[in-house]
Design an enzyme around this catalytic site. Structure first.
Site, short mmCIF file in Angstrom:
data_model
loop_
_atom_site.label_atom_id
_atom_site.label_comp_id
_atom_site.label_asym_id
_atom_site.label_seq_id
_atom_site.Cartn_x
_atom_site.Cartn_y
_atom_site.Cartn_z
N GLU A 184 91.64 27.65 9.83
CA GLU A 184 90.14 27.39 10.25
C GLU A 184 89.95 25.85 9.94
O GLU A 184 88.76 25.77 9.14
CB GLU A 184 89.37 28.13 9.20
CG GLU A 184 89.47 29.64 9.52
CD GLU A 184 89.24 30.45 8.47
OE1 GLU A 184 88.15 29.88 7.88
OE2 GLU A 184 89.78 31.89 8.01
N GLU A 251 93.33 37.60 11.70
CA GLU A 251 92.46 37.63 10.48
C GLU A 251 91.17 38.22 11.03
O GLU A 251 90.03 38.02 11.47
CB GLU A 251 91.54 36.79 10.15
CG GLU A 251 92.18 35.71 9.14
CD GLU A 251 91.53 34.81 7.70
OE1 GLU A 251 90.63 35.32 7.87
OE2 GLU A 251 92.85 34.29 7.22
#
Ligand code: NAG
Ligand code: NAG
Ligand code: NAG
Ligand code: NAG
Ligand code: NAG
Length: 730
Positions: A184, A251
């Site tokens: 991320e 995710e």
């Protein structure tokens, strides 16, 4: 001008594959624009995220069996740097629930592929996002950036992990087929991203690397992280920007809880809609984040994150089935694997708008919210259609002259004759029955011992004319630190004391004048610095010791370039408007009970004078409690399937940590969970408003013995230990 339509005529091998079909022989992993390829075969990968330190070795085998039962073929985990290298340069720790290799062995035995996300920054609601706190002490450190000290430490750890997992790589016949670098990353810094790309190129482990959400290196596949990677626009954007990469979703968020907020839940229908919609739109890798959330044992939770992690996902934190979610999604997985070869043989799928019935005008109109995705097997033997409605209300759509009812946010999978193969809104009735809960032990015979407040004991302390930062003293080995100062003030009468100081998020500060508790202030924020104030009255006195216990609720998991995490009293300590932050302060790492090791079953009970009369400590802060409990043989033998937990509800205790046989089950906190405040994905609904966010604290099964289990609790604020129970599912 001539337009050539390229119809997919590739006779590609494609479909569903499990690791046990490869029989441990070396194999190759690569990718094309449609999927990950294994020995050249496009393979549908459906993954369960399970983080090894959030469960225990005895659970892993059972969890992996349940992964197979649920129709999945892949396990995904991070690697958690700060548990393996707690002290810089130490021999890596792989004990008990840190045993990555045992986890990989069991995945191999279960016949499951593994996606190993090395990071080493993992976020993950994990303490400091997985980074060891000793990084704070390295000069000129700037995390996750093109910074020499950072690159040196990160490069060393990532390289070590890559070398250590060599026997588990695909080229050695092992289960690891994918890896991940960074996580991320959205902070710019192209030099750093290129360095990450270069690092993995040099490692040459011959499996594809992904980067999850944000920036990505050229050597990696950019993967999605969201609650819905179709509706959030990822599919379109990715197909434009990275046309040669497959669609991978690392995710799919099941969410998690913070202390003081109510349980967030996501419906099985919404989850199924997101998963089957992704497969329909061309996705070939999907992972539930989490599939089993498990527990943040010890000090592993990030700031404010509860001990149970991602409770409302496919399996509950203690490993029991979350029905009807588990079975409904199991049906999605089975239908996906069954048709994987039809899906993956097709190179591209277009989304075609379909007509929707407008009730007001009584007409079919082309909508922007309903689509069809059509698949045809290359040899014409089969075709499949997915109808997709992202509308928030039920609609009727027109497909092949059929008027079809679609629920809000749903996907229909249609066979070649347009019969419904699957409807994500229709939750089936064949569920796995859950077991009812039993009390194994209540009214234990507790003993109490009050932690001394004054500091006049044999614990090493550091004196300094300034307030020291907490992590620098504790290295986060313990989550509490005492700050003490002698106050010399002429006080003629009873007086108000007003304190104001700079504090850190996710912390509590307990105030004592000599031995007397004056209350606490708590900063329930997840991140940031705060000015906190505390007022109390003291009786006429000239001198007293002011003791402040700083309690950390974990280190924030969001770590960026110039964002070092710190804890404790940060300075500007004003006592009745006088700055005493440069008085002589005494700093003590942890409690006396920590130093004496009283939680350890091997330490003699008589190291402290335990008191049988626990009644008198009710509502006294900083009290240790100890008891022993037996569990019936059939419970201890079956603790994997019949999980045993400690029940701490509102009205019993308030906040602290609970240990069983020396193992820290994590922080408990019975503060009520608020329903206000939103969760980033609108699909979530809050449940159990006003109840404590967590009541049950799971004991790893291998710690549950038939006889004489030692339970120790450190309660910070006070409460009634007699209401604490040991419970199990039978
Ligand atoms: C990454 O790929 C892009 C597009 O092909 C190219 O412009 C860029 O130079 C590449 N970066 C590196 C560091 O190779
Ligand atoms: C389609 O079905 C809906 C719901 O039953 C109905 O209201 C509508 O009239 C139908 N439209 C047509 C064209 O049959
Ligand atoms: C899908 O399931 C929902 C919920 O049971 C139902 O209302 C809807 O009519 C179903 N649609 C089809 C086409 O089966
Ligand atoms: C940590 O402690 C060391 C030694 O006591 C000191 O030199 C250093 O400045 C401290 N660092 C911080 C961030 O407080
Ligand atoms: C301390 O706080 C109390 C209550 O807020 C206030 O009444 C009092 O005046 C304050 N005293 C000082 C010395 O600031």
């Amino acid at each position: 001008m001539i337009f050539l339509t390229t119809i997919s005529v590739s006779k590609k091998e494609a479909g569903w594959l499990t690791y046990d079909e490869l029989a441990g022989k070396p194999y190759t992993v690569a990718y094309d624009d449609r999927a990950i390829t294994i020995n050249g075969k496009r393979t549908m990968l459906l993954a369960a995220v399970i983080h090894y330190p959030r469960s225990s070795p005895a659970m892993w085998k059972d969890l992996f069996n349940k992964v197979k039962l649920n129709g999945l073929n892949t396990i995904q985990t991070y690697v958690f740097w700060n548990i393996h290298e707690k002290k810089r340069g130490q021999k890596y720790n792989f004990d008990f629930n840190y045993d990555l290799f045992r986890f990989l062995d069991l995945a191999r035995e279960a016949g499951l592929f593994v996606n190993l996300r090395i990071g080493p920054y993992v976020c993950a609601e994990w303490n400091y996002g997985g980074l060891p706190v000793w990084l704070n002490n390295i000069p000129n450190m700037a995390f996750r950036s093109n910074n020499e000290p950072w690159k040196k430490e990160m490069g060393r750890f990532v390289t070590d992990v890559a070398r250590m997992v060599e026997p588990y790589l695909a080229r050695r016949g092992g289960p690891i087929i994918l890896s991940q670098i960074e996580n991320e990353f959205r902070d710019g810094d192209p030099e750093y991203i290129n360095w990450c790309g270069k690092l993995i190129e040099d490692l040459n482990i011959q499996v594809p690397w992904i980067m999850c959400s944000g920036d990505s290196a050229n050597q990696t596949i950019l993967a999605c992280n969201s609650c819905n990677c179709v509706d959030d626009g990822f599919v379109e954007e990715h197909s434009t920007k990275h046309p040669h990469q497959p669609l991978m979703w690392t995710e799919n968020e099941g969410w998690f809880e913070q202390w003081g907020t109510a349980q967030a839940t996501r419906s099985p229908q919404d989850l199924a809609y997101s998963v089957l919609g992704w497969i329909a739109a061309g996705g070939s890798y999907h992972a539930y984040y989490m599939w089993h959330g498990g527990n943040n044992y010890g000090l592993s939770a990030a700031s404010m994150i509860t001990t149970k992690y991602a409770y409302d996902v496919n399996l509950h934190s203690d490993g029991t089935f979350n029905e009807p979610k588990f079975s409904h999604l199991g049906n999605v997985h089975r239908i996906t694997s069954k048709y994987a070869s039809v899906l993956l043989q097709q190179d591209k799928v277009e989304r075609v708008p379909i007509p929707v019935w407008n009730q007001h005008t009584s007409q079919w109109v082309i909508s922007t919210e309903q689509f069809a995705y059509e698949y045809t097997h290359t040899n014409g033997s089969h075709s499949l259609t997915f109808l997709y409605s992202k509308s928030k209300v039920q609609v009727n759509v027109l497909y092949h002259h059929l008027n079809i009812t679609m629920s809000a946010k749903s996907v229909l999978m249609l066979d070649r004759d347009d019969t419904v193969l699957f409807n994500t809104s229709q939750v089936g009735s064949t569920l796995i029955r859950s077991k009812s809960q039993q009390i194994v032990k209540s009214s234990l015979s507790w003993k109490a011992w009050k932690e001394p407040i004054d500091g006049l004991n044999k614990v090493p302390v550091i004196k300094s004319n300034q307030l020291l930062e907490q992590l620098n003293v504790t290295q986060d080995d313990v989550n509490r630190m005492w700050y003490r100062v002698q106050v010399n003030q002429q006080v003629d009468d009873d007086q108000d004391v007003n304190i104001s100081f700079k504090a850190r998020h996710g912390s509590a500060y307990l105030f004592f004048v000599n031995d007397e508790f004056k209350g606490q202030v708590v900063s329930m924020e997840q991140v940031g610095d705060f000015k906190l104030t505390k007022n109390f009255k003291i009786l006429k006195k000239n001198n007293y010791i002011l003791s402040v216990l700083s309690v950390s609720f974990g280190l924030h998991n969001g770590v960026h370039k110039n964002q070092k995490e710190y804890k404790g009293i940060l300075g500007e300590f004003l006592l009745n408007n006088k700055d005493i932050s440069h008085d002589l302060w005494t700093h003590q790492k942890g409690l006396l009970g920590d130093h004496l090791g009283i939680v350890d079953p091997n330490v003699r009970m008589d190291v402290v004078p335990w008191d049988d009369d626990v009644e008198k400590y009710k509502n006294t802060p900083l009290v240790w409690y100890v008891a022993e409990f037996d569990v019936p043989n059939k419970v201890s033998q079956l603790a994997v399937n019949n999980p045993v937990s400690v029940k701490i509800d509102q009205g019993s205790l308030h906040r602290g940590h609970v240990f069983v046989n020396g193992f820290d089950l994590g922080m408990y906190y019975t503060t009520p969970g608020k329903c206000e405040g939103s969760v980033p994905c609108s699909e979530f609904v809050k449940d159990m408003c006003g109840k404590p966010t967590q009541i049950y604290y799971h004991i790893p099964p291998e710690l549950v013995k038939e006889r004489r289990n030692k339970i120790v609790i450190i309660e910070e604020i006070g409460g009634n230990v007699k209401d604490v129970q040991i419970v199990s599912n039978e």
